[in-house]
Design a protein around this motif. Structure first.
Motif, PDB file in Angstrom:
ATOM      1  N   ASP A  65       0.837  -1.202   0.000  1.00  0.00           N
ATOM      2  CA  ASP A  65       0.000   0.000   0.000  1.00  0.00           C
ATOM      3  C   ASP A  65       0.873   1.254   0.000  1.00  0.00           C
ATOM      4  N   ALA A  66       0.244   2.405  -0.124  1.00  0.00           N
ATOM      5  CA  ALA A  66       0.970   3.675  -0.212  1.00  0.00           C
ATOM      6  C   ALA A  66       1.733   3.972   1.050  1.00  0.00           C
ATOM      7  N   LYS A  67       1.195   3.548   2.173  1.00  0.00           N
ATOM      8  CA  LYS A  67       1.874   3.806   3.442  1.00  0.00           C
ATOM      9  C   LYS A  67       3.208   3.072   3.491  1.00  0.00           C
ATOM     10  N   ALA A  68       3.200   1.825   2.982  1.00  0.00           N
ATOM     11  CA  ALA A  68       4.440   1.045   2.990  1.00  0.00           C
ATOM     12  C   ALA A  68       5.480   1.686   2.076  1.00  0.00           C
ATOM     13  N   ASP A  69       5.022   2.172   0.889  1.00  0.00           N
ATOM     14  CA  ASP A  69       5.969   2.844  -0.014  1.00  0.00           C
ATOM     15  C   ASP A  69       6.560   4.096   0.642  1.00  0.00           C
ATOM     16  N   GLN A  70       5.717   4.812   1.408  1.00  0.00           N
ATOM     17  CA  GLN A  70       6.204   6.014   2.087  1.00  0.00           C
ATOM     18  C   GLN A  70       7.262   5.653   3.121  1.00  0.00           C
ATOM     19  N   TYR A  71       6.989   4.577   3.906  1.00  0.00           N
ATOM     20  CA  TYR A  71       7.956   4.168   4.917  1.00  0.00           C
ATOM     21  C   TYR A  71       9.272   3.729   4.298  1.00  0.00           C
ATOM     22  N   ILE A  72       9.160   2.974   3.186  1.00  0.00           N
ATOM     23  CA  ILE A  72      10.386   2.520   2.528  1.00  0.00           C
ATOM     24  C   ILE A  72      11.192   3.707   2.019  1.00  0.00           C
ATOM     25  N   GLY A  73      10.489   4.724   1.431  1.00  0.00           N
ATOM     26  CA  GLY A  73      11.192   5.917   0.946  1.00  0.00           C
ATOM     27  C   GLY A  73      11.869   6.683   2.074  1.00  0.00           C
ATOM     28  N   ILE A  74      11.195   6.775   3.237  1.00  0.00           N
ATOM     29  CA  ILE A  74      11.795   7.471   4.387  1.00  0.00           C
ATOM     30  C   ILE A  74      13.052   6.735   4.853  1.00  0.00           C
ATOM     31  N   ALA A  75      12.982   5.387   4.854  1.00  0.00           N
ATOM     32  CA  ALA A  75      14.140   4.614   5.297  1.00  0.00           C
ATOM     33  C   ALA A  75      15.312   4.799   4.337  1.00  0.00           C
ATOM     34  N   VAL A  76      15.030   4.775   3.017  1.00  0.00           N
ATOM     35  CA  VAL A  76      16.109   4.955   2.037  1.00  0.00           C
ATOM     36  C   VAL A  76      16.734   6.344   2.182  1.00  0.00           C
ATOM     37  N   ASP A  77      15.876   7.394   2.308  1.00  0.00           N
ATOM     38  CA  ASP A  77      16.395   8.762   2.442  1.00  0.00           C
ATOM     39  C   ASP A  77      17.199   8.932   3.732  1.00  0.00           C
TER      40      ASP A  77
END
Length: 533
Positions: A328-340
């Motif tokens: 879901d979109a929330k998971a994509d957001q969390y993954i992006g925050i972790a990468v950044d």
């Protein structure tokens, strides 16, 4: 009572200064010389007076008396010849004798003026002569020529007796005049002997005073000064516990006491400096230990810490690529925050390592031409410069002794900031200027970007200080702090020009001559605080 009065006099004398000793000595010497000079002047005057009396009175009076006797003899001879022969030529000596008699009598009266006894002798001669002239000479001279004079023939015995009385009076006068001349001559000889002895005494007194002055100066001034100089050389040689001897007049003793006070002050200061040096050595040891621990930390941060961070960053990026869009979109957001976050953490660690290496790892000062360094920096930033369409110009830059790596980091941060903090509606224009400022070079980096408010001109050089959110202008907030550390390490200063309003102008200075390394500064500090032995 006498024994009780001596110590105060000694104390009063010991309190005399060099000036007072000199004044008293000079006054005493002048007084003695004045007395001797006055006596010498009196003796010289007395000698001149006696000499004048002998030359001008006694000797001329005796000679004039002899001339007067000769004039009288001429009168007697002329009268006797005229009386016996009646020849008129015999009256010529008589008449010349009369003239000479008047002349010599006047001279004797003038020469013997004031000498009552000598004038009385002259009057006795004149009285006897007057009797002879009255009874014999004038009657004979009045007789007619050509005949024998009756007074001359009949009164021959009386004439002889009368003129013998004149001769005796003249002899008595000459005897007294001769005695007075001899007495005056003896007085002159005695006075001259006194003069010679007095001048010899004056010379001896002057020599004695000179010797006393020399000895007084040697004992009272030279010897204490030599002792003071010897003590000072001993102290200067490193024996700071050697006391300064106090001797001589009061002012020299005060000088010795002041120098000894300075020596004791220096001993205290040296002891304090020695303690400070020991503390500095201890702090240096602590700093070296801290630097070693920092080196260990840097090693851990650059190897042990970055290795798991790279794994986290790699796997989060792999997770994003493989499963992006499948959750879901929330998971994509969390993954992006972790990468950044992993990327920012890695960038932050690298920037911190670079910041910690300034002045510690990068320290290779050589003669650096800043023009090629700036050109290499512009080449490294060429992608960002081309994307922003920035125009970068610079004045001819000097060459100076610096660390080339740190100079590259300095230009990279300053030019990179000028390009990054640009205005969206204006083409970036950046200019680098360089001018000589005394013993240093002053550089300015001027841009037409968003600028820095006056309230932030000091905060921007603090590490991790950011004026904008990271999503607006990326970065870690270390760039200007690193620039400040590099500039100060090279003996300069850096600041933002608050008067410039059309963008940002950063001004900094760099020393033209080689800058001292931290170790050199520590060694110089230790050398100045360590006492000489």
């Amino acid at each position: 009572m006498t024994g009780m009065m001596r110590p105060p006099r000694a104390r009063r004398t010991s309190a005399w200064t060099t000036r007072r000793w000199l004044r008293v000595g000079v006054a005493a010497s002048l007084a003695v010389l004045a007395v001797l000079g006055a006596t010498g002047a009196w003796v010289l005057g007395r000698t001149a007076t006696i000499s004048d009396e002998l030359v001008d009175v006694r000797s001329p009076a005796l000679a004039t008396s002899f001339r007067l006797e000769a004039a009288l003899l001429n009168q007697e001879t002329g009268i006797r010849g005229y009386g016996l022969t009646g020849t008129p030529e015999f009256l010529d000596p008589y008449r010349r004798g009369l003239t000479d008699e008047n002349t010599y009598t006047a001279q004797l009266t003038r020469l013997l003026d004031g000498d009552t006894r000598a004038l009385a002798d002259l009057e006795a001669v004149r009285a006897q002569l007057s009797v002879w002239q009255e009874r014999i000479a004038r009657p004979v001279a009045a007789s007619p020529p050509g005949t024998t004079s009756v007074p001359a023939t009949e009164g021959a015995a009386e004439a002889k007796a009368t003129f013998d009385a004149v001769r005796r009076a003249t002899a008595d006068q000459q005897e007294r005049l001769r005695a007075e001349r001899n007495r005056t001559r003896a007085d002159l000889a005695a006075t001259m002997r006194l003069r010679n002895w007095l001048f010899a005494a004056i010379a001896a007194v002057i020599a004695l005073l000179a010797g006393l002055v020399f000895e007084g100066l040697r004992r009272g001034i030279n010897r204490p000064l030599e002792q003071l100089a010897a003590d000072a050389r001993t102290v200067a040689g490193g024996d700071f516990d050697h006391p300064i001897t106090s001797a001589g007049p009061a002012d020299l003793r005060r000088l010795s006491d002041e120098i000894d006070f300075m020596r004791r002050r220096l001993v205290r200061e040296l002891a304090f400096s020695e303690e400070a040096r020991r503390r500095l050595d201890a702090q240096t040891a602590d700093l070296q230990r801290s630097n070693a621990e920092l080196e260990q930390f840097a090693y851990v941060a650059s190897h042990d810490l970055q290795e798991p961070l790279r794994k986290v960053s790699s796997f989060t990026q792999l997770l994003q690529r493989r499963y992006g869009g499948q959750l879901d979109a929330k998971a994509d957001q969390y993954i992006g925050i972790a990468v950044d976050g992993a990327n920012r953490m890695q960038t932050l660690i690298n920037d911190l390592l670079d910041f910690s290496r300034v002045g510690r790892v990068h320290h290779d000062p050589v003669r650096v031409d800043l023009d090629p360094v700036l050109e290499r920096t512009l080449s490294a930033l060429s992608v960002g410069i081309e994307e922003a369409g920035a125009s970068i110009t610079h004045d001819p830059l000097p060459s100076l002794v610096a660390d080339p790596t740190q100079m590259g980091m300095l230009w990279q941060n300053l030019i990179g900031n000028a390009v990054k903090f640009r205005r969206p509606d204006r083409t970036p224009e950046i200019h680098v200027a360089a001018t000589r400022d005394g013993e240093s070079w002053r550089f300015t980096v001027t841009d037409n970007g968003i600028g820095i408010g006056p309230e932030y001109v000091d905060k921007v050089f603090v590490i991790f200080q950011r004026l904008h959110a990271k999503d607006v202008y990326p970065g870690t907030g270390i760039g200007l702090a690193m620039c400040k550390k590099i500039v100060e390490f090279h003996g300069g200063t850096i600041a933002v020009d608050p008067e410039y309003r059309d963008g940002t102008r950063i001004s900094f200075t760099l020393a033209a001559e080689p800058f001292p390394a931290p170790s050199t500064i520590a060694e110089a500090t230790r050398a100045t605080t360590e006492p000489q032995r």
